[in-house]
Scaffold this motif. Structure first.
Motif, short mmCIF file in Angstrom:
data_model
loop_
_atom_site.label_atom_id
_atom_site.label_comp_id
_atom_site.label_asym_id
_atom_site.label_seq_id
_atom_site.Cartn_x
_atom_site.Cartn_y
_atom_site.Cartn_z
N PRO A 162 3.18 -16.79 -6.22
CA PRO A 162 3.84 -17.13 -7.49
C PRO A 162 2.88 -17.72 -8.51
O PRO A 162 3.13 -17.69 -9.71
CB PRO A 162 4.92 -18.15 -7.07
N GLY A 163 1.75 -18.30 -8.05
CA GLY A 163 0.79 -18.88 -8.97
C GLY A 163 0.01 -17.84 -9.77
O GLY A 163 -0.71 -18.19 -10.71
N LEU A 164 0.16 -16.56 -9.40
CA LEU A 164 -0.57 -15.49 -10.10
C LEU A 164 0.35 -14.62 -10.95
O LEU A 164 -0.05 -13.56 -11.42
CB LEU A 164 -1.30 -14.61 -9.07
N LYS A 165 1.58 -15.11 -11.18
CA LYS A 165 2.59 -14.31 -11.87
C LYS A 165 2.12 -13.76 -13.21
O LYS A 165 2.33 -12.59 -13.53
CB LYS A 165 3.86 -15.15 -12.09
N ASN A 166 1.52 -14.57 -14.01
CA ASN A 166 1.24 -14.18 -15.40
C ASN A 166 -0.24 -13.92 -15.66
O ASN A 166 -0.68 -13.85 -16.80
CB ASN A 166 1.75 -15.25 -16.35
N LYS A 167 -1.03 -13.76 -14.60
CA LYS A 167 -2.46 -13.54 -14.77
C LYS A 167 -2.77 -12.05 -14.84
O LYS A 167 -2.16 -11.25 -14.12
CB LYS A 167 -3.25 -14.18 -13.63
N PRO A 168 -3.70 -11.65 -15.72
CA PRO A 168 -4.08 -10.24 -15.83
C PRO A 168 -4.61 -9.72 -14.49
O PRO A 168 -5.35 -10.41 -13.79
CB PRO A 168 -5.18 -10.24 -16.89
N GLY A 169 -4.22 -8.50 -14.17
CA GLY A 169 -4.69 -7.88 -12.93
C GLY A 169 -3.82 -8.19 -11.72
O GLY A 169 -4.10 -7.69 -10.62
#
Length: 584
Positions: A162-169
């Motif tokens: 969930p910590g990578l939800k809005n990160k590119p890639g």
């Protein structure tokens, strides 16, 4: 197809591959170390991480993972690149054990509770001795699972972090089965399991340990299939057979018979003999470890290749081969299938004319025997034999093998008597379950043996059968002077009924017995059965038609009995009801 899906597809094609086996154990000898530049030194060592390095190389994404045989080094590599997570992702490397340093796999899907992985140097039963490439189901919250390395795929990566939800890639998905599952997910079909061949299992179940081990292992071998069956038996029955892994001997046979009776509900009388396709399929279903095929391709109705047609072609000139009539029954049709099998197994084109067995086909066939079957010396050269040709058909998934001759063909000086002849080591000792009367069997044997059906043959064989076996097609004599193993042969696993002098009959159930025991409804020894084997009949010495046909050919040859059997009783005392018994 994206990089992640390509990587997953490559690894899935290796499911079912097994490392080498020697001295009763798997030995970490595998094909991946020599294929990865810089990791050649890792041969014969734990290879779970080496398998991953190989797969990334094969997929053309070598830069997205470290080239290493070390799990700790791989964990540190992903951490140093900021690509490490404690949540699964599609195409992620998953690390296990203390600090992730004990084992590794690749995630191909995940749900809320499990990560579904492809792992090398593991097994199906959870023991410490890894032996091959398997699909595994890993609990995400198991303390043994440490974390995940997330490759930087061009298309991005699907992850449950969930910590990578809005990160590119990164694309967040709580549950995912592939990169394509970012679209509205559909129910995924159950993942395909590795295949085992019922033919290869039957072969292993009827051969002594030395023959099984001599056949080797690796992709598509009987050893691979036996290992999966042993793992499945341990899974279903809760106990492992005491035989060496990948070797089908008495302990595996006994545990399989327990499975038949306890899990399939077969009565004890039906609980013996070589595993059937249906029984194996049920074991695979209950264990969820494998699917079953009859040969080397799932549920394929494969064409037949005649061993003797191929041998004929391999010993004749191209011109003579071309002069043979065409059609499905011609040597050219069989040779063409053999050439196609060599192309598929050896990954090399055959430069001879299609359907013509000449120097290039012979050379590639010899290479197949040396490098794939590990034959050596005179066994690896010359005309094809039944064992190697059968193996080629199974490994290529293209054809089955029988021992018939081409219509109108000849044996080139060997005479009609040699037609159908096999090597004694090709004889099998499976239990006969055929139904029929003695008269039916004699009539069928007359046809295949090339004799004229008559009451002389019927009366003679009624007498001999009563004296030799009391009418039992599965009779095996364990006590007379024939009951020994001559030099050059090995004891065999026998599924007949053992007779000892003044003792009760014992059902052998695969017990090792002397090679040369007299067997079958007219008590042939394997050497005679092989020499007089009738073309097109079973190589199982307990098959009554094959055994009677071989005996007919034997008395014709040795005693000069007429083609209609009219002088059988006169020339061979054992077949004469008016004289006392006498061996023949």
């Amino acid at each position: 197809m994206g990089q992640a899906d390509t990587l997953i597809a490559i690894e899935k094609t290796e499911v079912g591959y097994h490392e080498g086996f020697s001295n009763g154990h798997h030995n970490n000898h595998q094909k991946f170390s020599p294929a990865v530049p810089g990791l050649e030194w890792s041969q014969n060592q734990s290879w779970c991480q080496t398998f991953q390095s190989w797969a990334f190389q094969q997929a053309g994404v070598k830069s997205l993972a470290p080239v290493t045989a070390s799990c700790p080094a791989a964990v540190n590599w992903y951490k140093s690149h900021g690509r490490f997570s404690y949540y699964p992702a599609i195409g992620a490397m998953v690390f296990f054990g203390h600090s992730g340093g004990e084992h590794v796999g690749l995630v191909y899907r995940y749900d809320a509770d499990f990560a579904y992985t492809i792992e090398g140097n593991t097994n199906a039963n959870g023991s410490s001795e890894g032996n091959g490439v398997y699909l595994k189901k890993r609990a995400r919250r198991d303390s043994f699972l440490y974390g995940y390395g997330l490759p930087h795929f061009t298309e991005g990566i699907v992850t449950a972090d969930p910590g990578l939800k809005n990160k590119p890639g990164y694309t967040y998905m709580a549950v995912a089965s592939s990169r394509e599952s970012v679209a509205p997910p559909m129910a995924e079909a159950e993942e395909a399991l590795p295949w085992v061949s019922s033919q290869q299992l039957a072969w292993a179940a009827s051969r002594p340990t030395a023959e099984e081990q001599a056949a080797g292992n690796g992709g598509g071998s009987a050893a691979d299939d036996v290992a999966l069956v042993q793992d499945a038996l341990e899974n279903v029955m809760g106990v492992a057979p005491a035989d060496p892994h990948s070797v089908f001997e008495a302990e595996t046979q006994e545990l399989f018979e327990r499975f038949r009776m306890e899990k399939l509900g077969h009565p004890e009388a039906d609980g013996h003999g070589v595993p059937s396709t249906q029984e194996l399929a049920e074991l695979g279903r209950q264990s969820e470890l494998f699917s079953v095929r009859a040969g080397s391709s799932p549920a394929a109705e494969q064409p037949w290749v005649s061993l003797n047609q191929v041998v004929w072609a391999s010993t004749h000139s191209a011109q003579e081969e071309r002069e043979q009539p065409g059609g499905d029954a011609s040597p050219k049709a069989d040779v063409a299938l053999v050439q196609d099998g060599l192309r598929r197994v050896m990954h090399t084109d055959v430069t001879d004319e299609r359907g013509i067995f000449e120097t290039a086909t012979q050379g590639l066939y010899d290479e197949f025997r040396r490098t794939v079957l590990h034959f050596s010396g005179s066994d690896a050269v010359g005309a094809p034999g039944e064992q190697s040709l059968t193996e080629l058909g199974q490994r290529a998934g293209l054809f089955r093998v029988h021992a018939g001759f081409p219509a109108g063909g000849t044996t080139d000086g060997a005479g009609v008597e040699a037609m159908g002849q096999i090597h004694p080591t090709q004889v099998t000792f499976h239990r006969c379950t055929s139904e029929g009367t003695l008269e039916d069997w004699i009539a069928q044997a007359s046809t295949v043996a090339g004799v004229r059906a008559s009451n002389f043959w019927v009366k003679g064989f009624r007498t001999a059968v009563a004296r030799e076996s009391s009418g039992n097609p599965n009779a095996c004599n364990l006590w007379d002077s024939n009951a020994r193993t001559p030099p050059g042969f090995s004891k065999v696993k026998d599924f007949g009924d053992g007779y000892r002098l003044h003792e009760p009959i014992v059902r052998l159930n695969g017990a090792l017995t002397h090679f040369q025991c007299s067997r079958g409804i007219v008590q042939c020894i394997p050497q005679t059965f092989a020499q007089r084997h009738a073309p097109g009949t079973s190589v199982n010495i307990y098959d009554p038609v094959a055994c009677i046909a071989a005996a007919m050919r034997y008395v014709r040859s040795r005693y000069g009995v007429a083609v209609d059997g009219s002088d059988l009783a006169k020339k061979v005392q054992q077949f004469d009801p008016n004289r006392p018994p006498h061996g023949y």
